[in-house]
Scaffold this active site. Structure first.
Site, PDB file in Angstrom:
ATOM      1  N   ARG A  20      30.957 -14.177 -51.410  1.00  0.00           N
ATOM      2  CA  ARG A  20      32.359 -13.799 -51.290  1.00  0.00           C
ATOM      3  C   ARG A  20      33.127 -15.000 -50.741  1.00  0.00           C
ATOM      4  O   ARG A  20      32.900 -15.431 -49.608  1.00  0.00           O
ATOM      5  CB  ARG A  20      32.503 -12.581 -50.373  1.00  0.00           C
ATOM      6  CG  ARG A  20      33.930 -12.281 -49.903  1.00  0.00           C
ATOM      7  CD  ARG A  20      34.902 -11.986 -51.053  1.00  0.00           C
ATOM      8  NE  ARG A  20      34.461 -10.924 -51.929  1.00  0.00           N
ATOM      9  CZ  ARG A  20      34.622  -9.626 -51.681  1.00  0.00           C
ATOM     10  NH1 ARG A  20      35.221  -9.236 -50.579  1.00  0.00           N
ATOM     11  NH2 ARG A  20      34.211  -8.725 -52.555  1.00  0.00           N
TER      12      ARG A  20
ATOM     13  N   LYS B 215      37.437  -6.522 -62.074  1.00  0.00           N
ATOM     14  CA  LYS B 215      36.392  -6.975 -62.995  1.00  0.00           C
ATOM     15  C   LYS B 215      37.002  -7.792 -64.140  1.00  0.00           C
ATOM     16  O   LYS B 215      36.551  -8.897 -64.453  1.00  0.00           O
ATOM     17  CB  LYS B 215      35.653  -5.767 -63.566  1.00  0.00           C
ATOM     18  CG  LYS B 215      35.088  -4.789 -62.541  1.00  0.00           C
ATOM     19  CD  LYS B 215      34.009  -5.387 -61.708  1.00  0.00           C
ATOM     20  CE  LYS B 215      33.278  -4.340 -60.877  1.00  0.00           C
ATOM     21  NZ  LYS B 215      34.108  -3.659 -59.870  1.00  0.00           N
TER      22      LYS B 215
ATOM     23  N   ARG C 282      26.001 -12.593 -49.867  1.00  0.00           N
ATOM     24  CA  ARG C 282      25.444 -11.250 -49.664  1.00  0.00           C
ATOM     25  C   ARG C 282      24.153 -11.168 -50.469  1.00  0.00           C
ATOM     26  O   ARG C 282      24.172 -11.102 -51.690  1.00  0.00           O
ATOM     27  CB  ARG C 282      26.471 -10.204 -50.075  1.00  0.00           C
ATOM     28  CG  ARG C 282      27.734 -10.266 -49.207  1.00  0.00           C
ATOM     29  CD  ARG C 282      28.936  -9.641 -49.846  1.00  0.00           C
ATOM     30  NE  ARG C 282      29.296 -10.315 -51.089  1.00  0.00           N
ATOM     31  CZ  ARG C 282      30.222  -9.857 -51.926  1.00  0.00           C
ATOM     32  NH1 ARG C 282      30.875  -8.752 -51.662  1.00  0.00           N
ATOM     33  NH2 ARG C 282      30.489 -10.534 -53.031  1.00  0.00           N
TER      34      ARG C 282
ATOM     35  N   LYS D 186      28.186  -2.585 -65.873  1.00  0.00           N
ATOM     36  CA  LYS D 186      28.883  -2.018 -64.719  1.00  0.00           C
ATOM     37  C   LYS D 186      30.222  -1.416 -65.135  1.00  0.00           C
ATOM     38  O   LYS D 186      30.844  -1.846 -66.112  1.00  0.00           O
ATOM     39  CB  LYS D 186      29.102  -3.065 -63.632  1.00  0.00           C
ATOM     40  CG  LYS D 186      29.847  -4.325 -64.050  1.00  0.00           C
ATOM     41  CD  LYS D 186      29.837  -5.333 -62.896  1.00  0.00           C
ATOM     42  CE  LYS D 186      30.477  -6.653 -63.268  1.00  0.00           C
ATOM     43  NZ  LYS D 186      30.409  -7.635 -62.159  1.00  0.00           N
TER      44      LYS D 186
ATOM     45  N   ASP E  69      34.228 -13.436 -56.073  1.00  0.00           N
ATOM     46  CA  ASP E  69      32.785 -13.242 -56.019  1.00  0.00           C
ATOM     47  C   ASP E  69      32.131 -14.225 -56.973  1.00  0.00           C
ATOM     48  O   ASP E  69      32.485 -14.293 -58.161  1.00  0.00           O
ATOM     49  CB  ASP E  69      32.416 -11.808 -56.394  1.00  0.00           C
ATOM     50  CG  ASP E  69      32.777 -10.814 -55.301  1.00  0.00           C
ATOM     51  OD1 ASP E  69      33.156 -11.259 -54.198  1.00  0.00           O
ATOM     52  OD2 ASP E  69      32.679  -9.601 -55.541  1.00  0.00           O
TER      53      ASP E  69
ATOM     54  N   ASN F 198      38.649 -10.015 -56.399  1.00  0.00           N
ATOM     55  CA  ASN F 198      38.991  -8.843 -55.596  1.00  0.00           C
ATOM     56  C   ASN F 198      40.381  -9.010 -54.984  1.00  0.00           C
ATOM     57  O   ASN F 198      40.646  -9.992 -54.290  1.00  0.00           O
ATOM     58  CB  ASN F 198      37.950  -8.645 -54.495  1.00  0.00           C
ATOM     59  CG  ASN F 198      36.588  -8.297 -55.055  1.00  0.00           C
ATOM     60  OD1 ASN F 198      36.281  -7.133 -55.266  1.00  0.00           O
ATOM     61  ND2 ASN F 198      35.765  -9.310 -55.317  1.00  0.00           N
TER      62      ASN F 198
ATOM     63  N   GLU G  18      33.860 -11.639 -60.088  1.00  0.00           N
ATOM     64  CA  GLU G  18      34.937 -10.697 -59.798  1.00  0.00           C
ATOM     65  C   GLU G  18      36.065 -11.420 -59.074  1.00  0.00           C
ATOM     66  O   GLU G  18      35.842 -12.438 -58.411  1.00  0.00           O
ATOM     67  CB  GLU G  18      34.464  -9.508 -58.936  1.00  0.00           C
ATOM     68  CG  GLU G  18      33.506  -8.582 -59.640  1.00  0.00           C
ATOM     69  CD  GLU G  18      33.223  -7.311 -58.842  1.00  0.00           C
ATOM     70  OE1 GLU G  18      33.979  -7.019 -57.877  1.00  0.00           O
ATOM     71  OE2 GLU G  18      32.250  -6.612 -59.179  1.00  0.00           O
TER      72      GLU G  18
ATOM     73  N   ARG H 193      21.556  -5.729 -56.250  1.00  0.00           N
ATOM     74  CA  ARG H 193      22.933  -5.824 -55.769  1.00  0.00           C
ATOM     75  C   ARG H 193      22.953  -6.431 -54.373  1.00  0.00           C
ATOM     76  O   ARG H 193      22.216  -6.012 -53.496  1.00  0.00           O
ATOM     77  CB  ARG H 193      23.575  -4.436 -55.741  1.00  0.00           C
ATOM     78  CG  ARG H 193      23.612  -3.751 -57.095  1.00  0.00           C
ATOM     79  CD  ARG H 193      24.031  -2.294 -56.975  1.00  0.00           C
ATOM     80  NE  ARG H 193      23.082  -1.536 -56.156  1.00  0.00           N
ATOM     81  CZ  ARG H 193      23.282  -0.276 -55.759  1.00  0.00           C
ATOM     82  NH1 ARG H 193      24.394   0.350 -56.091  1.00  0.00           N
ATOM     83  NH2 ARG H 193      22.371   0.341 -55.029  1.00  0.00           N
TER      84      ARG H 193
END
Length: 315
Positions: free
Chosen positions: A209, A124, A224, A159, A272, A282, A280, A232
């Site tokens: 993604r 994050k 997504r 979050k 993301d 990842n 984000e 979400r």
């Protein structure tokens, strides 16, 4: 080559979508010897990092998909590559694992992603290094600051910093309904730091993604898309994944930061992006290999194993 995968228990793999399985399958297809172990299998003894590791053979069956030889203690430096694929939570056990892997690196092991780079890039918080691509963001445990951020922006996502799969994400709209309760719950009454971000309406088009392998983006993202009243898009939260070509802005983000992350030892990164905003970075165990390959026809696992082969040879 001998390639060892540090992963969660193989018995829990959903092979129709698991990215680690896709990596293993591609490595085996090329004739590489595939091994697997879990974090709990590692040990530091007399200054040497080793693990109880099993060589595995893929059967080709979707369910009963592997055979494992008996585990044997092996130094991590014996392998041409060690692929770190353990899922979060990124707790202290995970951190201890990166310390052991870092020691193994000093003994000659080639580990991807680099353990210290994983540790240094909270998935994050890492976006704070690239603010030109982010929406307004606040990181704090202070309730007054979080309330002021909401008052300024009106529609806000809250979050935790250590979540995955969309866990613990809340949206608070202009009516501020449950604002105090959400802040108290996520911050543990001020004891835990969280993130707040201005809500990005483009989430309805998907949380994309974007996979970056050795600094180069995969040409397709997996959008997504949230379903129903859900905010979400995470697949684990019921989102539907749709592969689509990278937009010009997606490509700009990936090409701007991908090479820098690769230089830091992050061979595989999952960026993301919602709309035009990076949300984000990842680095622990990015997924979506199979969804992109199945829908777009681009072999992500082949691109990844190509990169592992190059890096293992020092190229």
């Amino acid at each position: 080559m001998k390639i060892a995968f540090l992963a969660d228990p193989l018995s829990g793999f959903k092979t129709y979508k698991d990215s680690t399985f896709a990596m293993m399958r591609e490595a085996a297809r090329r004739g590489h010897a595939v091994y697997a172990f879990e974090q709990r299998d590692m040990a530091l003894e007399e200054g040497v990092v080793s693990a109880d590791i099993a060589q595995i053979t893929l059967t080709g069956d979707a369910d009963d998909w592997y055979r494992a030889a008996p585990k044997a203690a092996m130094r991590l430096s014996e392998f041409d590559a060690v692929i770190q694929r353990k899922d979060p939570p990124f707790d202290m056990e995970y951190v201890y694992g990166t310390y052991l892997l870092e020691l193994a690196e000093q003994q000659g092991a080639r580990i991807f992603n680099k353990p210290s780079a994983i540790r240094d890039h909270n998935e994050k918080l890492a976006i704070a290094q690239f603010t030109e691509f982010t929406s307004p963001t606040l990181v704090t445990s202070d309730a007054a600051r979080l309330r002021a951020f909401h008052a300024k922006h009106g529609d806000v996502i809250f979050k935790p910093l250590d979540g995955m799969g969309g866990a613990g994400i809340f949206r608070i709209g202009a009516d501020a309904m449950n604002l105090g309760s959400v802040i108290e719950t996520l911050t543990l009454n001020g004891a835990q730091t969280i993130m707040a971000q201005r809500y990005i309406p483009d989430i309805v088009k998907g949380d994309k993604r974007i996979l970056v392998i050795d600094g180069k983006p995969v040409p397709f993202a997996l959008a997504r898309i949230p379903q129903g009243t859900e905010i979400r898009g995470n697949l684990a939260a019921g989102g539907i994944g749709v592969a689509q070509p990278l937009t010009a802005h997606d490509l700009h983000i990936a090409e701007s930061i991908g090479p820098l992350l690769a230089e830091r030892g992050l061979l595989l990164v999952g960026l993301d992006v919602i709309g035009e905003c990076l949300t984000e970075v990842n680095v622990t165990s990015p997924t979506c290999f199979q969804e992109i390959t199945d829908q777009a026809g681009f072999d992500v696992a082949a691109m990844f194993i190509d990169a592992v082969e190059r890096r293992s040879k020092g190229k």
